[in-house]
Design an enzyme around this catalytic site. Structure first.
Site, PDB file in Angstrom:
ATOM      1  N   ASP A   1     -55.974  34.522  34.195  1.00  9.77           N
ATOM      2  CA  ASP A   1     -56.451  35.230  35.392  1.00  9.77           C
ATOM      3  C   ASP A   1     -56.205  36.729  35.313  1.00  9.77           C
ATOM      4  OD1 ASP A   1     -53.728  35.281  35.599  1.00  9.77           O
ATOM      5  OD2 ASP A   1     -53.643  34.653  37.693  1.00  9.77           O
TER       6      ASP A   1
ATOM      7  N   ASN B   1     -52.939  30.963  32.612  1.00  7.97           N
ATOM      8  CA  ASN B   1     -54.130  30.500  33.348  1.00  7.97           C
ATOM      9  C   ASN B   1     -55.310  31.455  33.235  1.00  7.97           C
ATOM     10  OD1 ASN B   1     -53.137  32.587  34.837  1.00  7.97           O
ATOM     11  ND2 ASN B   1     -52.849  31.426  36.736  1.00  7.97           N
TER      12      ASN B   1
ATOM     13  N   GLU C   1     -42.440  32.854  34.536  1.00 13.15           N
ATOM     14  CA  GLU C   1     -42.951  32.081  33.404  1.00 13.15           C
ATOM     15  C   GLU C   1     -42.743  32.838  32.097  1.00 13.15           C
ATOM     16  OE1 GLU C   1     -46.979  30.940  33.948  1.00 13.15           O
ATOM     17  OE2 GLU C   1     -46.555  29.483  35.550  1.00 13.15           O
TER      18      GLU C   1
ATOM     19  N   HIS D   1     -19.380  36.084  44.224  1.00 18.15           N
ATOM     20  CA  HIS D   1     -20.554  36.032  43.347  1.00 18.15           C
ATOM     21  C   HIS D   1     -21.486  34.856  43.632  1.00 18.15           C
ATOM     22  CE1 HIS D   1     -20.161  39.490  40.825  1.00 18.15           C
ATOM     23  NE2 HIS D   1     -18.898  39.219  40.541  1.00 18.15           N
TER      24      HIS D   1
ATOM     25  N   HIS E   1     -12.218  47.388  45.649  1.00 15.13           N
ATOM     26  CA  HIS E   1     -12.845  46.410  44.758  1.00 15.13           C
ATOM     27  C   HIS E   1     -12.448  46.609  43.302  1.00 15.13           C
ATOM     28  CE1 HIS E   1     -15.646  43.586  43.087  1.00 15.13           C
ATOM     29  NE2 HIS E   1     -16.072  44.515  42.263  1.00 15.13           N
TER      30      HIS E   1
ATOM     31  N   HIS F   1     -21.390  45.208  42.833  1.00 16.69           N
ATOM     32  CA  HIS F   1     -22.625  44.424  42.871  1.00 16.69           C
ATOM     33  C   HIS F   1     -23.345  44.541  44.207  1.00 16.69           C
ATOM     34  CE1 HIS F   1     -22.942  42.044  39.088  1.00 16.69           C
ATOM     35  NE2 HIS F   1     -21.688  42.453  38.976  1.00 16.69           N
TER      36      HIS F   1
END
Length: 732
Positions: A711, A709, A718, A203, A314, A263
């Site tokens: 735009d 910002n 963010e 992992h 697995h 995974h």
């Protein structure tokens, strides 16, 4: 009779010199003080000390197990949510018109191959147009790969140097060409002169891999290795691990064996970090690297057999596992095992992906078993996705179709009490029936299943995929294939390994400190020609090695409780509603028993809530809980964003991971930015998935508040960071 007890009183000594000079050892000076104690008193004191110590260790072990249950329950709930979301998208693909905007947003993730022919794939893998600048200070590789080249690569990655994209593409291309010639099941022989090493989940934790190599030695002709899947996700160095393993595979193709894990799937990677990691490290060529890895993952073998006696997979097996079927199947068709290959009127499309219905909530159904009312019908007790369908006539509104699908998935509360099957729940074309549906079930069980102590084979309703199988299934499957031991990974174990099923199943997990520092050891297996497994444990964190048992338990317990408090906080609205059902007189107080019942009914984590009460509830009054005050005291703070509709904030917190997954699906160019329109479509998809209404105005307000910002676009990272919850108790 008196027993003399001797106490040695040491005199303080000054140590002269430090290592280089010769010094004469001084005789230890001590005063002996003898105290006569009656024998009965001494024995009683010894028994009391022994009893106290045993109780102390038992309490620590109980706390450790409780902490473990918290981590594991939250992990498995996230896996099931991932499967449920992906199956919902599969439903949209199967039942929405090709021109619909919702379908267009997600259609690219269901394309198995954008380039179909091998010659075109060769061109896609081409690295020659990528130049290495003179300013590049990382390792320069030559091909074919050599042991020295891999050693140089490993040392550079250990020093946190980044390999140039040209060399990454070169390694991936060579690996793909090699994997295409490997069988579905590798057969390995261990002779008298060497042992084989088996490693479990890594992992993305590079320090664990490097520690294994340090303790056990590097892969070579004399030291073969089997790496049992789940190389990526969650950790920060998944790509580095792949590059090292692929490098050794190219140098020693007969002595390094890589099994596929659950995974190694590009859909799972969207949620658990690998996609984000690659795009962050390779902004220019990240999209191509991900596409090539998607192809490579589909070509990884699914199992390894050692000396015809030991099976290494697995996840595990089921009562229908057949190694002969697994040997013959086209494994590369299963680019994502979350969805069976597409079939049209009984025949398969070599380049298409497949359809399957939407998954229910926690502990409802697994990937390969959606029989909601199987007891009412003469069907197999383990029905697969492809046997559950909706009406062939997809007429009516989208809302009607979604409503019907949610009922079938068990999401409609009014439907949960129904005991009869839907009249239209018969198999139909295009949902994985026939031979390929059977193959799909085999590979899902191989990658997603877990053992259980009881006999039988039942759907894995906790993870949402694969099955739980018992000792009788182990005996039957191993006996049918003349095997003596099954080695699997997939589950984190506190000691790094665990035997079960009369020691015929061995779980190995190689990522130490998986949940938190001190939460578990890592381990690997050494096996000689006698096929007796020897498990070697280790701890990669120096910090953890310096902790006492009590400090380690306290550290991991604090982290687990923090994660649990976040889960409680994001479900606060649902919790208050559940508490109010036990408070008809609106006193604001409920009993501890009702608190535990209501909390479990909302979170569905299967935790011992009454045992956790002292850690979660700071005060009670005569066995009663002030639930409004308790919610306020969870010590979790949220961002101060100006959004008119508070319900959208609650939805955001509860579905944080789902939203990020949808964002990354919609961000087809992997720029990390999405437009306002894409943001709007994301929320519409989520609201359809959750069967709830979110107004356009609320979505627009949220988009405006997140466009920092101004735009006209939103940065995904963010956005997710802005909604990150903070535990105030860790900062106090």
């Amino acid at each position: 009779m008196n027993v003399p007890v001797c106490f040695r009183q040491l005199k303080p000594q000054r140590v002269m010199g430090c290592g280089v000079g010769k010094s004469r050892p001084q005789q230890e000076k001590c005063d002996k003080v003898s105290i006569s104690v009656p024998a009965a008193t001494a024995i009683r004191a010894a028994l009391l000390i022994q009893r106290w110590y045993r109780q102390y260790v038992a309490r620590l072990e109980m706390r450790r197990r409780c902490t473990w249950n918290i981590f594991q329950s939250i992990e498995y709930a996230g896996e099931q949510n991932q499967i449920k979301l992906y199956n919902f998208f599969g439903f949209l693909m199967d039942h929405f018109t090709p021109a619909s905007s919702e379908r267009n947003l997600i259609s690219h993730i269901f394309r198995e191959n954008e380039v179909c022919h091998e010659t075109e794939w060769e061109r896609y893998f081409c690295y020659k147009g990528v130049e290495v600048p003179d300013s590049y200070s990382g390792p320069h590789l030559t091909f074919p790969m050599t042991f020295c080249g891999v050693s140089k690569l490993m040392e550079a990655l250990k020093q946190k140097q980044q390999l140039h994209a040209r060399y990454v593409l070169q390694i991936l291309g060579e690996t793909w060409r090699l994997l295409r010639f490997l069988p579905n099941i590798n057969h390995v022989s261990v002779c008298q002169t060497k042992e084989i090493t088996i490693c479990g989940d890594l992992h993305g934790q590079l320090e664990d891999l490097l520690l294994i190599f340090y303790k056990n030695g590097l892969p070579s002709c004399e030291k073969p290795y089997v790496f049992n899947g789940d190389f990526v996700d969650r950790g920060k160095n998944s790509l580095e691990i792949l590059l090292i393993l692929f490098g050794f595979l190219l140098v020693y193709p007969h002595d390094v064996h890589l099994n596929r894990g659950n995974h190694e799937d590009h859909i799972v990677n969207l949620r658990y970090g690998f996609t984000k990691e690659v795009l962050g490290k390779y902004r220019v060529h990240g999209k191509k690297i991900l596409k090539l890895l998607q192809k490579i993952f589909s070509w990884l073998p699914v199992a390894t057999v050692i000396n015809h006696k030991v099976l290494v997979v697995h996840g595990g097996i089921s009562n229908s596992t057949n190694l002969n079927v697994l040997t013959r199947m086209d494994r590369h068709r299963y680019v994502s095992v979350l969805r069976p290959p597409k079939m049209i009127h009984g025949s398969s499309s070599r380049n298409g992906d497949a359809g399957g219905p939407v998954e229910g909530r926690r502990r409802v159904r697994s990937l390969t078993n959606h029989s909601f009312a199987s007891t009412q019908r003469s069907v197999s007790p383990r029905r697969s996705l492809h046997n559950l369908s909706v009406n062939n006539d997809v007429s009516g509104s989208v809302e009607d179709e979604l409503r019907k699908r949610h009922r079938l998935a068990g999401l409609d509360p009014a439907y949960r009490d129904t005991k009869t099957a839907e009249p239209d729940s018969e198999p139909r074309f295009g949902e994985g029936t026939g031979r390929h549906g059977h193959e799909w079930k085999q590979i899902v069980d191989l990658l997603w299943s877990d053992p259980m102590p009881q006999n039988g084979c039942i759907p894995n309703e906790v993870r949402g995929g694969g099955c739980y199988w018992g000792p009788d299934v182990t005996e039957e499957v191993l006996g049918r294939h003349n095997l003596q031991l099954l080695i699997r990974s997939h589950e984190c174990k506190q000691d790094g390994y665990e035997f079960c099923h009369n020691r015929r199943v061995l779980t190995i997990f190689s990522a130490s400190n998986y949940y938190e520092v001190g939460s578990n050891r890592g381990a690997y297996i050494r096996m000689g020609p006698d096929l007796v497994p020897h498990c070697i444990q280790y701890q990669a964190s120096r910090t953890c090695r310096e902790l006492t048992l009590r400090q380690s338990v306290r550290w991991t317990e604090r982290s687990a409780l923090q994660a649990l408090k976040e889960q409680l906080f994001v479900h606060k609205s649902d919790l208050i509603s559940a508490f109010k059902e036990f408070d008809p007189n609106k006193t604001g107080m409920i009993s501890l028993r009702h608190w535990a019942v209501a909390t479990e009914s909302v979170l569905k984590l299967g935790l011992p809530w009454r045992m956790l009460r002292p850690q979660l509830i700071s005060r009670t009054q005569y066995g009663m809980v002030n639930y409004q005050q308790w919610i306020r005291e969870l010590s979790i703070t949220e961002p101060k964003l100006q959004v008119s509709d508070t319900s959208i904030m609650d939805t955001m917190y509860k579905n944080h991971s789902n939203l990020e997954t949808i964002f990354r699906m919609i961000d087809t160019d992997h720029s990390g930015l999405i437009s306002f329109e894409e943001f709007h479509q994301t929320w519409k998809l989520l609201s359809s998935h959750l069967k709830m209404e979110i107004s356009d105005k609320a979505i627009a307000d949220l988009a405006q508040s997140m466009d920092f910002n101004k735009d006209g676009s939103i940065d995904i990272n963010e956005f997710m960071e802005a909604f990150r919850l903070v535990d105030l108790s860790t900062h106090s």
